[in-house]
Write a protein that holds these residues in place. Structure first.
Motif, short mmCIF file in Angstrom:
data_model
loop_
_atom_site.label_atom_id
_atom_site.label_comp_id
_atom_site.label_asym_id
_atom_site.label_seq_id
_atom_site.Cartn_x
_atom_site.Cartn_y
_atom_site.Cartn_z
N GLU A 97 -23.04 14.86 5.55
CA GLU A 97 -21.92 14.82 6.48
C GLU A 97 -20.62 14.47 5.77
OE1 GLU A 97 -23.19 12.07 9.48
OE2 GLU A 97 -24.51 13.54 10.44
N LEU A 98 -20.69 13.56 4.81
CA LEU A 98 -19.50 13.22 4.03
C LEU A 98 -19.00 14.41 3.22
CD1 LEU A 98 -20.38 9.62 2.74
CD2 LEU A 98 -18.65 10.23 4.44
N VAL A 99 -19.93 15.18 2.66
CA VAL A 99 -19.56 16.37 1.89
C VAL A 99 -18.89 17.39 2.80
CG1 VAL A 99 -20.48 18.34 0.59
CG2 VAL A 99 -21.30 16.04 0.11
N GLN A 100 -19.44 17.58 3.99
CA GLN A 100 -18.83 18.52 4.95
C GLN A 100 -17.44 18.05 5.36
OE1 GLN A 100 -19.65 21.40 5.64
NE2 GLN A 100 -21.83 21.54 5.20
N LYS A 101 -17.29 16.74 5.54
CA LYS A 101 -15.98 16.18 5.90
C LYS A 101 -14.97 16.45 4.78
CE LYS A 101 -13.68 11.83 6.97
NZ LYS A 101 -13.83 10.37 7.06
N ARG A 102 -15.40 16.28 3.51
CA ARG A 102 -14.50 16.52 2.39
C ARG A 102 -14.12 17.99 2.32
NH1 ARG A 102 -16.59 15.32 -3.54
NH2 ARG A 102 -17.95 17.03 -2.94
N LYS A 108 -4.23 12.79 -0.25
CA LYS A 108 -4.76 12.83 -1.60
C LYS A 108 -5.54 11.57 -1.93
CE LYS A 108 -1.23 15.84 -3.58
NZ LYS A 108 -0.11 15.93 -4.53
N ILE A 109 -4.99 10.42 -1.52
CA ILE A 109 -5.67 9.14 -1.75
C ILE A 109 -6.97 9.10 -0.97
CG2 ILE A 109 -5.50 6.65 -1.38
CD1 ILE A 109 -2.46 6.96 -1.92
N GLU A 110 -6.93 9.54 0.29
CA GLU A 110 -8.13 9.55 1.12
C GLU A 110 -9.20 10.47 0.52
OE1 GLU A 110 -9.51 10.71 5.66
OE2 GLU A 110 -7.38 10.38 5.24
N LEU A 111 -8.77 11.63 0.01
CA LEU A 111 -9.69 12.57 -0.61
C LEU A 111 -10.33 11.94 -1.86
CD1 LEU A 111 -10.88 15.47 -0.71
CD2 LEU A 111 -8.96 16.04 -2.21
N THR A 151 -16.86 7.85 -2.89
CA THR A 151 -17.96 7.44 -2.00
C THR A 151 -19.10 8.45 -2.06
OG1 THR A 151 -16.34 6.41 -0.53
CG2 THR A 151 -18.54 6.80 0.37
N ILE A 152 -18.76 9.74 -2.06
CA ILE A 152 -19.79 10.78 -2.10
C ILE A 152 -20.57 10.71 -3.40
CG2 ILE A 152 -20.14 13.29 -2.27
CD1 ILE A 152 -17.86 13.58 -0.21
N LYS A 153 -19.88 10.51 -4.52
CA LYS A 153 -20.58 10.40 -5.81
C LYS A 153 -21.55 9.23 -5.81
CE LYS A 153 -17.17 12.56 -8.83
NZ LYS A 153 -16.23 12.35 -9.94
N LYS A 154 -21.12 8.09 -5.27
CA LYS A 154 -21.99 6.91 -5.21
C LYS A 154 -23.20 7.19 -4.32
CE LYS A 154 -18.37 3.48 -5.97
NZ LYS A 154 -17.55 2.44 -5.34
N LYS A 155 -22.95 7.79 -3.16
CA LYS A 155 -24.04 8.10 -2.22
C LYS A 155 -25.04 9.08 -2.84
CE LYS A 155 -23.11 6.00 1.71
NZ LYS A 155 -24.06 5.13 2.35
#
Length: 167
Positions: free
Chosen positions: A33-38, A49-52, A58-62
């Motif tokens: 879901e995080l990947v889809q959001k990105r 840009k900061i949020e991205l 976060t996605i890399k850690k997950k």
């Protein structure tokens, strides 16, 4: 010959029912879901840009956590059941880079290993069976403001021996 062997193997797997096995996915639903959001994010300001960037971290850690958890489960199963650790490592692809998602020609993203293999096979089959050859302009790599030199071939060949040789 290769295509007939591929068809023979595929039919054999379908008849034996081994193709129906469901592979568990290494990534959790939350990570997907995080990947889809990105993917859906539109970056228009510095705040975006900061949020991205934060979302990417976060996605890399997950992903790292999910893959480690999955691998640990497989290794634990191998230890408990007494099966070969080498077979478990091969199944996990430890030590090899693997593609976990690919975009199909219709634009849909797939995470299924069999579908990924099919998309890649189709791509390379079309690539190598294509009769089209890309047209490359002779001086396409040169800047547009670079003047063309019209030197006689004989003059170029005669000046080459006087050039300094490289190491």
């Amino acid at each position: 010959m290769h295509d007939s062997a591929h068809i023979y193997i595929t039919v054999g797997l379908q008849e034996s029912g081994k193709n129906d096995k469901q592979r568990s996915n290494k990534l959790s639903v939350e990570t997907k879901e995080l990947v889809q959001k990105r993917r859906a994010m539109k970056v228009s300001s510095n705040r975006d840009k900061i949020e991205l960037a934060e979302l990417t971290k976060t996605i890399k850690k997950k992903k790292r956590e999910d893959v480690r958890k999955f691998n640990t489960q497989i290794i634990n199963k191998a230890v408990i059941s007494g099966t070969s650790m080498e077979a478990a490592k091969r199944r996990l692809g430890i030590g090899r880079y693997q593609m976990y998602a690919i975009k199909k020609p219709d634009g849909e993203v797939t995470h299924n290993k069999n579908e990924i293999i099919k998309v890649v096979e189709d791509f390379y089959r079309d690539l190598y069976n294509s009769n089209e050859h890309p047209q490359v302009e002779a001086n396409a790599h040169l800047p547009s403001d670079c003047p063309e030199l019209d030197l006689p071939k004989a003059r170029v060949h005669s000046s080459l021996p006087s050039c300094a040789k490289g190491p």
